[in-house]
Design a protein around this motif. Structure first.
Motif, PDB file in Angstrom:
ATOM      1  N   HIS A  53      44.425  45.093  39.712  1.00  0.00           N
ATOM      2  CA  HIS A  53      43.995  44.123  40.724  1.00  0.00           C
ATOM      3  C   HIS A  53      43.780  42.762  40.055  1.00  0.00           C
ATOM      4  N   ILE A 112      35.444  44.882  41.913  1.00  0.00           N
ATOM      5  CA  ILE A 112      36.537  45.845  41.763  1.00  0.00           C
ATOM      6  C   ILE A 112      36.288  46.765  40.567  1.00  0.00           C
ATOM      7  N   ASP A 143      40.737  35.505  47.191  1.00  0.00           N
ATOM      8  CA  ASP A 143      41.707  36.123  46.279  1.00  0.00           C
ATOM      9  C   ASP A 143      43.056  35.423  46.357  1.00  0.00           C
ATOM     10  N   TYR A 150      42.094  39.268  40.954  1.00  0.00           N
ATOM     11  CA  TYR A 150      40.650  39.078  40.950  1.00  0.00           C
ATOM     12  C   TYR A 150      40.119  38.590  39.601  1.00  0.00           C
TER      13      TYR A 150
END
Length: 192
Positions: free
Chosen positions: A136, A149, A84, A139
């Protein structure tokens, strides 16, 4: 400048501060939104239920199952699919056991209050889970992390739909982040 280059310039302490600050902002956003979206400022407190069996089954057990699946996938796919930008590795590798507890508890509480307690109760399951996944964003360029996720987001949202209990979703979220944080901290991250 690439995200990995920015990460390299930050100290571990700065990374931890940034993470905690982002969660404090999520918590404040949840509180501010609840002023405008709910009849009473404390309406989301009605979603806190102490039901030990429900918490163990849907919170703890489901969180452990998610982590088990994730660890299998970590060993199946090359490590570059789980990179990441070095954020998780840098953060969790530098934290003590107690700091991992503290940080992952803050994350679970802040994110679940905002995404389940405010957004999902107001705008619905799909919107809350989608926004959670989008937040997020680091990602987005990693298909395995992105799918992971998204699935976790919809799974936790479903747990809330099923139980209407923020204690369950906070517990599940905490166990997922906490156990994966321990995995990163104490087992390291596979290098190719």
């Amino acid at each position: 400048m690439k995200q990995s280059e920015v990460i390299q310039q930050l100290t571990n302490k700065d990374l931890k501060k940034s993470l905690v600050l982002s969660q404090v902002l999520f918590l404040l956003l949840a509180l501010v939104l609840s002023l405008f979206l709910f009849e009473s400022f404390f309406d989301w407190f009605s979603y806190f239920h102490w039901k030990p069996k429900e918490i163990l089954l849907y919170g703890v057990a489901s969180g452990m199952i998610v982590v088990f699946i994730d660890i299998i996938l970590i060993h199946v796919f090359p490590s570059r699919y789980y990179d990441d930008g070095g954020i998780n590795k840098r953060i969790f590798s530098s934290l003590s056991f107690y700091e991992i507890v503290y940080v992952t508890l803050i994350i679970a509480i802040a994110e679940e209050l905002l995404f389940r307690g405010v957004i999902q109760t107001t705008f619905g399951y799909f919107i809350a889970s989608t926004i959670f996944a989008i937040v997020h964003f680091r990602y987005l360029k990693k298909p395995i992390l992105l799918v992971s996720i998204i699935l976790v987001s919809f799974f936790i949202g479903y747990l809330f739909e099923l139980t209407e209990n923020l204690v369950v979703t906070i517990t599940s979220h905490f166990f997922i982040d906490f156990l994966l944080g321990l995995f990163i901290r104490y087992n390291g991250w596979r290098e190719e």
